[in-house]
Design a protein around this motif. Structure first.
Motif, PDB file in Angstrom:
ATOM      1  N   LEU A   1      -3.206   1.677   5.462  1.00  0.00           N
ATOM      2  CA  LEU A   1      -4.461   1.752   4.712  1.00  0.00           C
ATOM      3  C   LEU A   1      -4.993   3.186   4.726  1.00  0.00           C
ATOM      4  O   LEU A   1      -5.480   3.690   3.726  1.00  0.00           O
ATOM      5  CB  LEU A   1      -5.470   0.804   5.360  1.00  0.00           C
ATOM      6  CG  LEU A   1      -6.760   0.497   4.623  1.00  0.00           C
ATOM      7  CD1 LEU A   1      -6.459  -0.209   3.330  1.00  0.00           C
ATOM      8  CD2 LEU A   1      -7.648  -0.376   5.491  1.00  0.00           C
TER       9      LEU A   1
ATOM     10  N   LEU B   1       0.816  -1.205   0.000  1.00  0.00           N
ATOM     11  CA  LEU B   1       0.000   0.000   0.000  1.00  0.00           C
ATOM     12  C   LEU B   1       0.851   1.258   0.000  1.00  0.00           C
ATOM     13  O   LEU B   1       0.465   2.283  -0.536  1.00  0.00           O
ATOM     14  CB  LEU B   1      -0.899   0.032   1.241  1.00  0.00           C
ATOM     15  CG  LEU B   1      -2.090  -0.894   1.242  1.00  0.00           C
ATOM     16  CD1 LEU B   1      -2.802  -0.809   2.573  1.00  0.00           C
ATOM     17  CD2 LEU B   1      -3.040  -0.513   0.124  1.00  0.00           C
TER      18      LEU B   1
ATOM     19  N   PHE C   1      -0.785  -2.256   9.288  1.00  0.00           N
ATOM     20  CA  PHE C   1      -1.558  -2.351   8.044  1.00  0.00           C
ATOM     21  C   PHE C   1      -2.667  -1.304   8.017  1.00  0.00           C
ATOM     22  O   PHE C   1      -2.875  -0.635   7.002  1.00  0.00           O
ATOM     23  CB  PHE C   1      -2.138  -3.763   7.906  1.00  0.00           C
ATOM     24  CG  PHE C   1      -3.041  -3.921   6.725  1.00  0.00           C
ATOM     25  CD1 PHE C   1      -2.506  -4.107   5.461  1.00  0.00           C
ATOM     26  CD2 PHE C   1      -4.408  -3.867   6.870  1.00  0.00           C
ATOM     27  CE1 PHE C   1      -3.329  -4.236   4.362  1.00  0.00           C
ATOM     28  CE2 PHE C   1      -5.246  -4.000   5.766  1.00  0.00           C
ATOM     29  CZ  PHE C   1      -4.697  -4.183   4.520  1.00  0.00           C
TER      30      PHE C   1
ATOM     31  N   ILE D   1      -6.518   6.050   2.327  1.00  0.00           N
ATOM     32  CA  ILE D   1      -7.890   6.541   2.360  1.00  0.00           C
ATOM     33  C   ILE D   1      -7.904   8.045   2.592  1.00  0.00           C
ATOM     34  O   ILE D   1      -8.640   8.784   1.940  1.00  0.00           O
ATOM     35  CB  ILE D   1      -8.677   5.817   3.478  1.00  0.00           C
ATOM     36  CG1 ILE D   1      -8.839   4.352   3.100  1.00  0.00           C
ATOM     37  CG2 ILE D   1     -10.028   6.461   3.711  1.00  0.00           C
ATOM     38  CD1 ILE D   1      -9.543   3.526   4.131  1.00  0.00           C
TER      39      ILE D   1
ATOM     40  N   ASP E   1      -2.154   6.178  -2.105  1.00  0.00           N
ATOM     41  CA  ASP E   1      -3.349   5.356  -2.184  1.00  0.00           C
ATOM     42  C   ASP E   1      -4.130   5.296  -0.890  1.00  0.00           C
ATOM     43  O   ASP E   1      -5.137   4.614  -0.814  1.00  0.00           O
ATOM     44  CB  ASP E   1      -2.963   3.926  -2.590  1.00  0.00           C
ATOM     45  CG  ASP E   1      -2.852   3.830  -4.093  1.00  0.00           C
ATOM     46  OD1 ASP E   1      -3.404   4.732  -4.749  1.00  0.00           O
ATOM     47  OD2 ASP E   1      -2.238   2.894  -4.597  1.00  0.00           O
TER      48      ASP E   1
END
Lengths: 307, 397
Positions: B235, B184, B231, B243, B241
């Motif tokens: 994220l 990610l 993680f 959120i 990328d």
């Protein structure tokens, strides 16, 4: 082979009291049928590893439900399992929607996280909990023999675990038969099913809810890892030789019977856990069906070449 | 194939049992060899099932995972019944005993880790290419099949050597979570490898710290929790990328659109008043704009700050556009109307279907695209609805 060995291997396992044998074999069959029918749906949707994912993710749900209520009653465990399954599914779907992570990696991250949470909770509250990881991991069908029967209206019924499994198996069968069209359509072409107005999300989420109930009821019988074997083996064996879904489901039920009979036999003969014996037999049974099919198709090839 | 590690780590159990049966003791080397062989065999069966039957990868993985595991439990059950076999604790092979870690285990882990590093360094380019497009790699003469087997072997080594110390669930977690977080965070392969290793180190360190500080807490599950938290952070906070950054990008785009839409509304008001008007009434604009009043006022204040409009005080009911404001307003209307003309002329859209699309595209056309559009359409003066397309002179700004 001399006759003594023959007797020891093939006759002795069936010399238990017939009621116990019947109880164990039928319990094995119930677990295998409930799991097997669901497993066919999982295999067709290509989410067979969802069984493994959910069976690990349910642990914190069970622990928390137990900590809140202080009981291990069926309905408490079912609610805990449903909530944990819901959280797992939502997390996986969120990761998939909001990142480039693929479904399988999302499943791997979520289930290991949930399982670790469960283990930590068990360690932290180990004084209050008589629920140890071993019992969830392994499970043992043979306990059914010592569990007392349920007394109801003057009749002695089989033990509660067996009755629970009957309910679950009936639930699974009713669910699959009543949502037959939806399950079939969305398994083969999800987009088409959606555009035809079928409730894809509802179907998927109901499938997951019933899967989690089945897993949690099968836990004490077969354990978290071997429930995966019960989920995939009967269905996968049926899919090897059947094309039409009604036939696949019928064959799954038949393979489940074979697995529970032979699994019972092997477990008594070798004095090992019946769940593990059923998984081993399921694997051998699948291998024999597969090779039988190979031999048949090879013969057919030879015939076509000859003519 | 993320769950291959999970399947593999369960599938080694019968290998452990056979390794024990080889010479009836818990010699770590035969157990290791047995486990690696069972893992490799399981991986091969997964491939076989996927290629030769109707079953897909997920089914094959689940079959190998659970079938092999069941066989392993049966074999262990039989071993325990052999009189004189000192097999106690063999079932713990898969559940990790971090407390019972010996120097030998650490050395084994170090050897496996360096082996993996050496192979990665030697075949970096080939592995990268094969990972993206194995058909292309094969066409370049890279032995993709052999490379794949090599990866399997390394995976089996890594899984088996980690199993004894940390247990089966942790192995799958550590195989996936740090790599997924690194995936990610970056798109470059070598940085990804480095990040995954760093995240793995961090989770190991923090997991053991927690279990050391709190007494009798298990190390493994806390490592998994830490990896999971890393993680989640990745994220949300990944630079491109994540959120948060995606949310901010969408938000900026929305604000830009709002700003441009209001400028266009002012221009349309000017057309409505008739040419020659200098002052615009705030009330009229409120009536014609789709924005809510507080939002509109906030946007007007922002325009006044950036000298697009002259609006000396908020109590004043009228404002006028500055030269820069005129230019921006004409530009956005020009984009809108040029796109409408283009849709109608080049793409043969009916007149009444062009507005909605232009409403979106006006926010995305940049300088070059605008120039090409003008040239392509031959510098038109009116749009499909018969309204004039305003010209934008560069010297006005």
């Amino acid at each position: 082979m001399n006759s003594e060995v023959f007797i020891e291997v093939f006759r002795d396992p069936w010399l238990l009291e017939w009621r116990s044998s019947l109880l164990l074999v039928s319990m094995g069959w119930l677990v295998a049928i409930a799991c097997g029918w669901l497993g066919v749906m999982l295999l067709l949707r290509r989410i067979a590893m969802m069984g493994d994912t959910l069976s690990h993710s349910l642990l914190p749900g069970l622990v928390i439900a137990f900590l809140i209520t202080g009981s291990r009653a069926t309905w408490v465990m079912w609610i805990g399992a449903l909530v944990a399954a819901g959280v797992t599914i939502v997390l996986i779907e969120l990761i998939q929607r909001y990142s480039r992570i693929k479904a399988d990696a999302a499943m791997g991250v979520v289930f290991s996280f949930m399982f670790a949470l469960g283990v930590i909770l068990i360690t932290l509250f180990s004084r209050q909990i008589d629920l140890d990881a071993d019992c969830v991991l392994y499970g043992e069908l043979l306990y059914l023999m010592v569990e007392p029967g349920v007394h109801w209206m003057g009749v002695t019924l089989p033990p509660a675990a067996w009755l629970r499994m009957v309910v679950i198996a009936a639930l699974v069968i009713v669910f699959i038969l009543s949502l037959y069209k939806e399950l079939l359509a969305s398994a083969f072409d999800n987009d088409w099913a959606g555009s035809a107005g079928l409730p894809n999300r509802f179907t998927h989420h109901t499938l997951m809810a019933i899967l989690s109930l089945t897993i949690v009821s099968a836990f004490e019988a077969v354990g978290a890892i071997l429930v995966v074997a019960m989920l995939v083996f009967p269905g996968a064996t049926a899919l090897l030789h059947c094309r039409r879904l009604p036939l696949v489901l019928a064959a799954t039920s038949f393979h489940s019977l074979v697995i529970s009979l032979a699994g019972f036999h092997l477990s008594i003969w070798l004095n090992v856990s019946m769940a593990a014996a059923m998984a081993t037999v399921a694997m051998l049974w699948m291998i024999s069906i597969w090779s039988g099919q190979k031999i048949k198709s090879k013969k057919k090839d030879n015939l076509t070449c000859a003519t | 194939m993320s769950l291959l590690g999970d399947a593999l780590s369960h599938a080694v159990l019968p290998g452990v049992a056979l390794g024990f049966l080889w010479n009836m003791n818990k010699d770590p080397w035969t157990l290791f060899a047995g486990a690696v062989l069972a893992g490799l065999f399981g991986t091969w069966v997964v491939g076989l099932l996927t290629r030769r039957t109707v079953l897909k990868e997920d089914g094959a993985l689940a079959l190998v995972l659970s079938g092999f595991y069941g066989l392993g439990v049966v074999l262990l059950g039989v071993i325990y019944l052999i009189p004189g076999a000192r097999a106690a604790g063999l079932q713990n092979y898969m559940f990790g005993q971090a407390a019972a870690l010996s120097h030998q285990d650490v050395w084994l882990m170090a050897v496996v880790a360096s082996l993996i590093l050496v192979v990665l360094a030697l075949f970096y380019k080939e592995l990268l290419l094969n990972g993206f497009d194995s058909n292309y790699a094969r066409s370049l003469g890279i032995p993709a099949a052999i490379l794949e087997k090599l990866i399997w072997l390394l995976l089996a080594f890594a899984v088996v050597s980690a199993l004894q110390s940390v247990g089966v669930v942790l192995v799958s977690a550590m195989l996936i979570a740090p790599a997924a977080a690194a995936y990610l965070l970056t798109k470059r392969f070598h940085i990804m490898l480095l990040l995954a290793a760093l995240i793995g180190m961090f989770t190991a360190w923090s997991g053991s710290l927690i279990s050391y500080v709190g007494s009798s807490l298990p190390t493994g599950p806390f490592m998994v929790m830490c990896a999971g938290l890393v993680f989640v952070v990745a994220l949300f906070a990944a630079p491109q990328d994540g959120i948060i950054s995606r949310w901010r990008m969408a938000r900026n785009r929305q604000l830009d659109s709002r700003r441009e839409n209001l400028l266009r509304a002012i221009y349309l008001l000017w057309e409505h008043y008739g040419e020659g008007t200098e002052n615009f009434s705030v009330d009229d604009l409120e009536r014609r704009s789709s924005l809510k009043v507080p939002q509109l006022r906030r946007q007007l204040r922002a325009f006044a700050r950036s000298r697009l409009i002259d609006w000396p005080s908020e109590d004043q009911q009228t404002f006028s556009l500055t030269a820069a404001g005129w230019r921006e307003a004409r530009l956005i209307v020009r984009k809108h109307r040029l796109w409408e003309t283009y849709l109608q002329q080049a793409a043969r859209f009916p007149d009444d279907h062009v507005h909605a699309d232009a409403e979106i595209m006006e926010h995305f056309l940049d300088e070059t695209e605008l120039q090409r559009l003008e040239r392509r359409l031959g510098y038109p003066k009116v749009d499909p609805h018969g309204r004039s397309i305003p010209e934008v002179h560069p010297n006005l700004s």
